[in-house]
Design an enzyme around this catalytic site. Structure first.
Site, PDB file in Angstrom:
ATOM      1  N   ASN A 100       0.837  -1.198   0.000  1.00  0.00           N
ATOM      2  CA  ASN A 100       0.000   0.000   0.000  1.00  0.00           C
ATOM      3  C   ASN A 100       0.870   1.245   0.000  1.00  0.00           C
ATOM      4  O   ASN A 100       1.969   1.261   0.537  1.00  0.00           O
ATOM      5  CB  ASN A 100      -0.945  -0.004   1.217  1.00  0.00           C
ATOM      6  CG  ASN A 100      -0.372   0.732   2.407  1.00  0.00           C
ATOM      7  OD1 ASN A 100      -0.440   1.957   2.496  1.00  0.00           O
ATOM      8  ND2 ASN A 100       0.228  -0.019   3.342  1.00  0.00           N
ATOM      9  N   PHE A 153      -1.767   8.157   4.345  1.00  0.00           N
ATOM     10  CA  PHE A 153      -2.548   8.773   5.437  1.00  0.00           C
ATOM     11  C   PHE A 153      -3.811   9.469   4.913  1.00  0.00           C
ATOM     12  O   PHE A 153      -4.118  10.600   5.293  1.00  0.00           O
ATOM     13  CB  PHE A 153      -1.709   9.784   6.215  1.00  0.00           C
ATOM     14  CG  PHE A 153      -0.632   9.210   7.096  1.00  0.00           C
ATOM     15  CD1 PHE A 153      -0.511   7.846   7.304  1.00  0.00           C
ATOM     16  CD2 PHE A 153       0.285  10.050   7.728  1.00  0.00           C
ATOM     17  CE1 PHE A 153       0.492   7.327   8.120  1.00  0.00           C
ATOM     18  CE2 PHE A 153       1.287   9.550   8.542  1.00  0.00           C
ATOM     19  CZ  PHE A 153       1.397   8.182   8.735  1.00  0.00           C
ATOM     20  N   SER A 174       5.491   5.165   8.646  1.00  0.00           N
ATOM     21  CA  SER A 174       4.902   4.891   7.345  1.00  0.00           C
ATOM     22  C   SER A 174       5.886   5.294   6.252  1.00  0.00           C
ATOM     23  O   SER A 174       6.474   6.379   6.314  1.00  0.00           O
ATOM     24  CB  SER A 174       3.599   5.673   7.161  1.00  0.00           C
ATOM     25  OG  SER A 174       3.168   5.610   5.811  1.00  0.00           O
ATOM     26  N   ASN A 192       5.005   6.028   3.299  1.00  0.00           N
ATOM     27  CA  ASN A 192       4.204   6.673   2.252  1.00  0.00           C
ATOM     28  C   ASN A 192       3.972   8.164   2.457  1.00  0.00           C
ATOM     29  O   ASN A 192       3.225   8.782   1.714  1.00  0.00           O
ATOM     30  CB  ASN A 192       2.864   5.950   2.123  1.00  0.00           C
ATOM     31  CG  ASN A 192       3.052   4.479   1.813  1.00  0.00           C
ATOM     32  OD1 ASN A 192       3.874   4.113   0.978  1.00  0.00           O
ATOM     33  ND2 ASN A 192       2.327   3.626   2.519  1.00  0.00           N
ATOM     34  N   THR A 193       4.600   8.741   3.482  1.00  0.00           N
ATOM     35  CA  THR A 193       4.610  10.194   3.676  1.00  0.00           C
ATOM     36  C   THR A 193       6.065  10.635   3.609  1.00  0.00           C
ATOM     37  O   THR A 193       6.900  10.145   4.378  1.00  0.00           O
ATOM     38  CB  THR A 193       3.991  10.586   5.028  1.00  0.00           C
ATOM     39  OG1 THR A 193       2.606  10.227   5.039  1.00  0.00           O
ATOM     40  CG2 THR A 193       4.111  12.084   5.272  1.00  0.00           C
ATOM     41  N   LYS A 195       5.455   3.814  17.058  1.00  0.00           N
ATOM     42  CA  LYS A 195       5.400   2.748  16.063  1.00  0.00           C
ATOM     43  C   LYS A 195       6.551   2.923  15.094  1.00  0.00           C
ATOM     44  O   LYS A 195       6.699   3.984  14.474  1.00  0.00           O
ATOM     45  CB  LYS A 195       4.071   2.750  15.307  1.00  0.00           C
ATOM     46  CG  LYS A 195       3.922   1.559  14.343  1.00  0.00           C
ATOM     47  CD  LYS A 195       2.510   1.436  13.805  1.00  0.00           C
ATOM     48  CE  LYS A 195       2.346   0.186  12.953  1.00  0.00           C
ATOM     49  NZ  LYS A 195       0.946   0.003  12.489  1.00  0.00           N
ATOM     50  N   ASN A 225       5.802  -1.462  11.467  1.00  0.00           N
ATOM     51  CA  ASN A 225       5.017  -1.014  10.326  1.00  0.00           C
ATOM     52  C   ASN A 225       5.399  -1.860   9.100  1.00  0.00           C
ATOM     53  O   ASN A 225       6.044  -2.891   9.224  1.00  0.00           O
ATOM     54  CB  ASN A 225       5.290   0.477  10.071  1.00  0.00           C
ATOM     55  CG  ASN A 225       4.099   1.217   9.514  1.00  0.00           C
ATOM     56  OD1 ASN A 225       3.420   0.731   8.606  1.00  0.00           O
ATOM     57  ND2 ASN A 225       3.842   2.407  10.029  1.00  0.00           N
TER      58      ASN A 225
END
Length: 333
Positions: free
Chosen positions: A108, A112, A172, A174-175, A214, A243
């Site tokens: 993925n 967010f 994450s 993805n940021t 996390k 994560n």
């Protein structure tokens, strides 16, 4: 049994559409009193909280806290919602969610996507759930990483009174630049600032809400040692390990295996469990650990416990195995 029959139909939809459809169907079934899975009580004390059982839902499935009551019917010992950001944001462009069924994996790059912290608080206040609720907080994509702590403070202050514990997500992939917060002065400033504000909020509300970090599985040994020392120094209440991973080990050559984003599911199990064990050794029991990553069967949950976890969380495993995974993990633990 029912999920094994429904899964082929759900997998016929695009992954994000299937995600939305599954949650909608779950909510409808809950309202009709059709969705209730009785899971054995196996209470666990952790972070000063009594968890009905040690198996929780990881963040990401219910980003806005819109399905809390329906998810509670599946028998989780705790539910974590989010990741939430101060302002609503659409996330990354579609497509951004990919199944790799041959590897029982997911990639993925959602970014967010959420309706903002105020909407999440509304949803939590409307829910009837009285169990253990974690709220996972992050920063908006357009907030410079140098100002990230401001976003985390906003979210912490707004969710404090509605969370059993708060998770600080700095892992994450993805940021942009988010994972840079896992090291150096940036981590020190973040943990110090959030811990100070947590103690102020505890005084203001006369109620202490644990705060946990996390982290990613893509950490070197020196990163793990540094993070562990920081967690002990600032008396953080817990650590979620891990994560998603940027590694593509285990999905090489598969359809969608080279898509950008975080990899979860079966291929991340060994990597995340090794990271968990390394943190357990570094922390020496001073900070409780929550193990997540690649749990698709009870034996995987047991392996997380053996590596040092007090609690575990599932997400991708639910997509491939279904809700019976929760009971299987509780039994194994």
């Amino acid at each position: 049994m029912l999920y094994s029959l429904a899964r082929p139909l759900l997998f016929s939809f695009a992954p994000e559409r299937a995600h939305e459809l599954t949650l909608s169907l779950l909510k409808s079934a809950h309202k009709l009193g059709m969705m209730r899975q009785n899971v054995a009580a196996k209470p666990v004390m952790c972070m000063g909280i009594e968890f009905p059982n040690p198996v929780g839902l990881a963040a990401g499935l219910d980003k806005n806290g819109a399905y809390i009551d329906a998810l509670a019917g599946l028998g989780f010992g705790f539910i974590e919602i989010g990741t939430i950001t101060p302002r609503p944001q659409a996330g990354n462009p579609h497509p951004r969610l990919f199944r790799l069924p041959e590897a029982k994996a997911i990639i993925n790059r959602m970014g967010f996507n959420n309706d903002g912290v105020d909407k999440l608080v509304e949803n939590v206040k409307a829910a009837k759930f009285k169990g253990v609720l974690g709220i996972n907080i992050g920063k908006n994509a357009d907030t410079p990483v140098e100002k990230a702590v401001d976003d985390y403070l906003i979210c912490l202050e707004k969710v404090y009174n509605y969370a059993s514990y708060v998770t600080v997500n700095i892992s994450s992939p993805n940021t942009k630049n988010l994972r840079s917060l896992q090291s150096g002065d940036a981590l020190t400033e973040l943990l110090d600032t959030l811990k100070t504000r947590q103690l102020e909020l505890a005084e203001e509300h006369q109620h202490y809400v644990p705060i946990v970090l996390k982290v990613a599985p893509d950490l070197e040994a020196e990163d793990i040692e540094f993070i562990a020392k920081q967690l002990i120094q600032f008396k953080f209440d817990g650590l979620i390990v891990t994560n998603t991973t940027l590694s593509r080990e285990g999905v090489e050559g598969l359809a969608y295996g080279d898509e950008a984003g975080g990899l979860s599911g079966q291929p991340v199990f060994e990597k995340s469990t090794a990271c968990l064990a390394a943190f357990a050794q570094a922390l020496k029991g001073q900070v409780p650990l929550i193990g997540v990553g690649g749990i698709l069967a009870g034996e995987h949950a047991k392996a997380k416990k053996d590596a040092g976890a007090s609690l575990v969380q599932v997400y991708s495993g639910l997509i491939y195995t279904g809700p019976t995974l929760i009971q299987d993990c509780v039994n194994a633990l």
